[in-house]
Design an enzyme around this catalytic site. Structure first.
Site, PDB file in Angstrom:
ATOM      1  N   SER A  64       0.855  -1.193   0.000  1.00  0.00           N
ATOM      2  CA  SER A  64       0.000   0.000   0.000  1.00  0.00           C
ATOM      3  C   SER A  64       0.886   1.237   0.000  1.00  0.00           C
ATOM      4  O   SER A  64       1.638   1.463   0.958  1.00  0.00           O
ATOM      5  CB  SER A  64      -0.904   0.011   1.229  1.00  0.00           C
TER       6      SER A  64
ATOM      7  N   HIS B 215      -1.109  -1.258  -4.376  1.00  0.00           N
ATOM      8  CA  HIS B 215      -2.377  -0.914  -3.745  1.00  0.00           C
ATOM      9  C   HIS B 215      -2.429   0.592  -3.499  1.00  0.00           C
ATOM     10  O   HIS B 215      -1.538   1.155  -2.867  1.00  0.00           O
ATOM     11  CB  HIS B 215      -2.507  -1.671  -2.424  1.00  0.00           C
TER      12      HIS B 215
ATOM     13  N   ASP C 206      -4.613   3.685  -1.954  1.00  0.00           N
ATOM     14  CA  ASP C 206      -5.693   4.041  -1.031  1.00  0.00           C
ATOM     15  C   ASP C 206      -6.218   5.443  -1.291  1.00  0.00           C
ATOM     16  O   ASP C 206      -5.487   6.413  -1.112  1.00  0.00           O
ATOM     17  CB  ASP C 206      -5.190   3.945   0.415  1.00  0.00           C
TER      18      ASP C 206
ATOM     19  N   MET D   2      -8.846   8.218  -0.143  1.00  0.00           N
ATOM     20  CA  MET D   2      -9.654   8.594   1.025  1.00  0.00           C
ATOM     21  C   MET D   2     -10.194  10.011   0.840  1.00  0.00           C
ATOM     22  O   MET D   2      -9.462  10.896   0.417  1.00  0.00           O
ATOM     23  CB  MET D   2      -8.790   8.521   2.287  1.00  0.00           C
TER      24      MET D   2
ATOM     25  N   HIS E 157      -8.287   1.262  -4.180  1.00  0.00           N
ATOM     26  CA  HIS E 157      -9.223   1.038  -3.067  1.00  0.00           C
ATOM     27  C   HIS E 157      -9.912   2.365  -2.748  1.00  0.00           C
ATOM     28  O   HIS E 157      -9.301   3.255  -2.146  1.00  0.00           O
ATOM     29  CB  HIS E 157      -8.426   0.515  -1.866  1.00  0.00           C
TER      30      HIS E 157
ATOM     31  N   MET F 184     -12.105   4.555  -0.720  1.00  0.00           N
ATOM     32  CA  MET F 184     -12.776   4.799   0.570  1.00  0.00           C
ATOM     33  C   MET F 184     -13.442   6.164   0.461  1.00  0.00           C
ATOM     34  O   MET F 184     -13.032   7.129   1.112  1.00  0.00           O
ATOM     35  CB  MET F 184     -11.750   4.723   1.697  1.00  0.00           C
TER      36      MET F 184
ATOM     37  N   MET G 260     -11.540  -5.691   5.064  1.00  0.00           N
ATOM     38  CA  MET G 260     -10.769  -4.779   5.897  1.00  0.00           C
ATOM     39  C   MET G 260     -10.484  -5.471   7.235  1.00  0.00           C
ATOM     40  O   MET G 260     -11.423  -5.848   7.945  1.00  0.00           O
ATOM     41  CB  MET G 260     -11.507  -3.464   6.128  1.00  0.00           C
TER      42      MET G 260
ATOM     43  N   PHE H 242      -6.378   4.677   8.024  1.00  0.00           N
ATOM     44  CA  PHE H 242      -4.981   4.915   8.387  1.00  0.00           C
ATOM     45  C   PHE H 242      -4.147   3.652   8.220  1.00  0.00           C
ATOM     46  O   PHE H 242      -4.658   2.538   8.362  1.00  0.00           O
ATOM     47  CB  PHE H 242      -4.890   5.367   9.849  1.00  0.00           C
ATOM     48  N   GLY H 243      -2.861   3.837   7.969  1.00  0.00           N
ATOM     49  CA  GLY H 243      -1.928   2.723   7.986  1.00  0.00           C
ATOM     50  C   GLY H 243      -1.403   2.528   9.402  1.00  0.00           C
ATOM     51  O   GLY H 243      -1.679   3.341  10.294  1.00  0.00           O
ATOM     52  N   GLY H 244      -0.678   1.420   9.633  1.00  0.00           N
ATOM     53  CA  GLY H 244      -0.007   1.215  10.911  1.00  0.00           C
ATOM     54  C   GLY H 244      -0.903   0.800  12.078  1.00  0.00           C
ATOM     55  O   GLY H 244      -0.477   0.854  13.230  1.00  0.00           O
TER      56      GLY H 244
ATOM     57  N   ASP I 246      -6.675  -6.439   4.041  1.00  0.00           N
ATOM     58  CA  ASP I 246      -6.035  -5.130   4.107  1.00  0.00           C
ATOM     59  C   ASP I 246      -6.090  -4.554   5.514  1.00  0.00           C
ATOM     60  O   ASP I 246      -7.164  -4.323   6.053  1.00  0.00           O
ATOM     61  CB  ASP I 246      -6.789  -4.203   3.139  1.00  0.00           C
ATOM     62  N   GLY I 247      -4.897  -4.308   6.097  1.00  0.00           N
ATOM     63  CA  GLY I 247      -4.833  -3.658   7.396  1.00  0.00           C
ATOM     64  C   GLY I 247      -4.158  -4.529   8.435  1.00  0.00           C
ATOM     65  O   GLY I 247      -4.609  -5.623   8.755  1.00  0.00           O
ATOM     66  N   GLY I 248      -2.989  -4.054   8.938  1.00  0.00           N
ATOM     67  CA  GLY I 248      -2.285  -4.793   9.985  1.00  0.00           C
ATOM     68  C   GLY I 248      -1.657  -6.093   9.503  1.00  0.00           C
ATOM     69  O   GLY I 248      -1.423  -7.013  10.298  1.00  0.00           O
TER      70      GLY I 248
ATOM     71  N   GLY J 178       1.199  -2.130   4.052  1.00  0.00           N
ATOM     72  CA  GLY J 178       1.761  -0.797   3.930  1.00  0.00           C
ATOM     73  C   GLY J 178       2.993  -0.654   4.790  1.00  0.00           C
ATOM     74  O   GLY J 178       4.132  -0.750   4.309  1.00  0.00           O
ATOM     75  N   SER J 179       2.791  -0.484   6.095  1.00  0.00           N
ATOM     76  CA  SER J 179       3.924  -0.252   6.996  1.00  0.00           C
ATOM     77  C   SER J 179       4.876  -1.440   7.029  1.00  0.00           C
ATOM     78  O   SER J 179       6.089  -1.256   7.133  1.00  0.00           O
ATOM     79  CB  SER J 179       3.419   0.091   8.401  1.00  0.00           C
TER      80      SER J 179
HETATM   81  C1  DX5 Z   1      -6.322   1.634   5.438  1.00  0.00           C
HETATM   82  C2  DX5 Z   1      -5.876   1.244   4.062  1.00  0.00           C
HETATM   83  C3  DX5 Z   1      -4.760   0.234   4.062  1.00  0.00           C
HETATM   84  C4  DX5 Z   1      -3.502   0.665   4.808  1.00  0.00           C
HETATM   85  C5  DX5 Z   1      -2.716  -0.556   5.200  1.00  0.00           C
HETATM   86  O1  DX5 Z   1      -7.552   2.221   5.389  1.00  0.00           O
HETATM   87  O2  DX5 Z   1      -6.945   0.761   3.285  1.00  0.00           O
HETATM   88  O3  DX5 Z   1      -4.440  -0.139   2.733  1.00  0.00           O
HETATM   89  O4  DX5 Z   1      -2.756   1.538   4.050  1.00  0.00           O
HETATM   90  O5  DX5 Z   1      -1.621  -0.177   5.974  1.00  0.00           O
HETATM   91  P1  DX5 Z   1      -0.945  -1.161   7.036  1.00  0.00           P
HETATM   92  O6  DX5 Z   1      -0.468  -2.363   6.255  1.00  0.00           O
HETATM   93  O7  DX5 Z   1       0.171  -0.362   7.601  1.00  0.00           O
HETATM   94  O8  DX5 Z   1      -1.995  -1.537   8.046  1.00  0.00           O
HETATM   95 ZN    ZN Z   2      -6.414  -0.159   1.326  1.00  0.00          ZN
END
Ligand code: DX5
Ligand code: ZN
Length: 226
Positions: free
Chosen positions: A13, A38, A40, A42, A71, A73, A142, A148-150, A178-180, A200-201
């Site tokens: 991401s 990927h 994002d 927003m 993606h 959002m 999700m 948010f990432g992280g 997606d996420g964590g 992402g992170s």
């Molecule tokens: C959050 C995004 C994810 C996010 C993932 O709303 O849709 O794609 O960037 O980041 P990590 O992998 O750090 O959770």
């Molecule tokens: Zn995403």
């Protein structure tokens, strides 16, 4: 398709990339083994954060031939499907919660010649998409609350992944999470039935300085689990 036959795809991401050097960052993950990119999007309304629009997708398009996995959002979403399609998105994923006319949005995406995806937030049950499966190329679960990432992975999502893998059956639909997603949680989600892992992170701020090492670790952990 049997679990062992499903290759695991890694989609970093770029929300966690250095936005000041986005083209370079996209070229780096491309060269170092990502499968998809990927993206994002927003809007500060559907989620409490603002990221990027079609112009940024158009700007990164020349930097990779790999799949741009966009993606959305955003709510409402229909007015933006064509701009993202024209910008070069390959997959356009809308949220089931973004509005009352999901079936129409999915038809619009396919009419634009793109792959159609639907995403569901942690509180939304898998049954919400049961009647649009034949409009789908991808389902995005999700595993954090979007925005948010992280953030930390939500373990309660594992049973939803298992249920969706069963619901998909033999249909040619990717099951993306997606996420964590980390080296640890990658094994859990792959075992549950996911075949596309967004990270992402864990890629851009992971253990290794090179993105390729982080991508390889996540892929190895997931592959070993199926
Ligand atoms: C959050 C995004 C994810 C996010 C993932 O709303 O849709 O794609 O960037 O980041 P990590 O992998 O750090 O959770
Ligand atoms: Zn995403």
């Amino acid at each position: 398709m049997a679990a062992a036959a499903r290759p695991i795809l890694i989609a970093p991401s770029i929300l966690s990339a250095d936005f000041a050097r986005l083209g370079e960052e996209v070229r780096a993950i491309d060269a170092q083994g990502c499968d998809w990119v990927h993206v994002d999007v927003m809007d500060g309304h559907f989620v409490p954060n603002i990221s990027i629009g079609p112009a940024v997708v158009a700007a990164i398009r020349p930097h990779t031939a790999k799949v741009l996995d966009v993606h959305l959002m955003i709510a409402p979403c229909d007015a933006y499907l064509e701009p993202f399609a024209k910008a070069g998105a390959d997959i356009i994923t809308v949220h089931a919660e973004a509005g009352p006319h999901l079936d129409r949005s999915l038809q619009l995406i396919r009419a634009l010649g793109k792959k159609a995806g639907v995403s569901i937030t942690p509180a939304t049950p898998e049954i919400a998409i049961a009647h649009v499966l034949d409009r789908l190329d991808l389902i995005l679960v999700m595993t954090v609350n979007p925005g948010f990432g992280g953030q930390a992975f939500i373990p309660a999502m594992v049973e939803k992944i298992v249920a969706l893998r069963a619901m998909i059956g033999d249909r040619p639909i990717h099951l993306e999470v997606d996420g964590g997603i980390t080296v640890e949680t990658a094994a859990t989600v792959a075992k549950a039935g996911a075949d596309v892992l967004v990270a992402g992170s864990a890629v851009f701020k992971g253990k290794h300085a090179d993105y390729g090492g982080n991508i390889a670790d996540i892929r190895a952990s997931a592959t070993a689990a199926v």
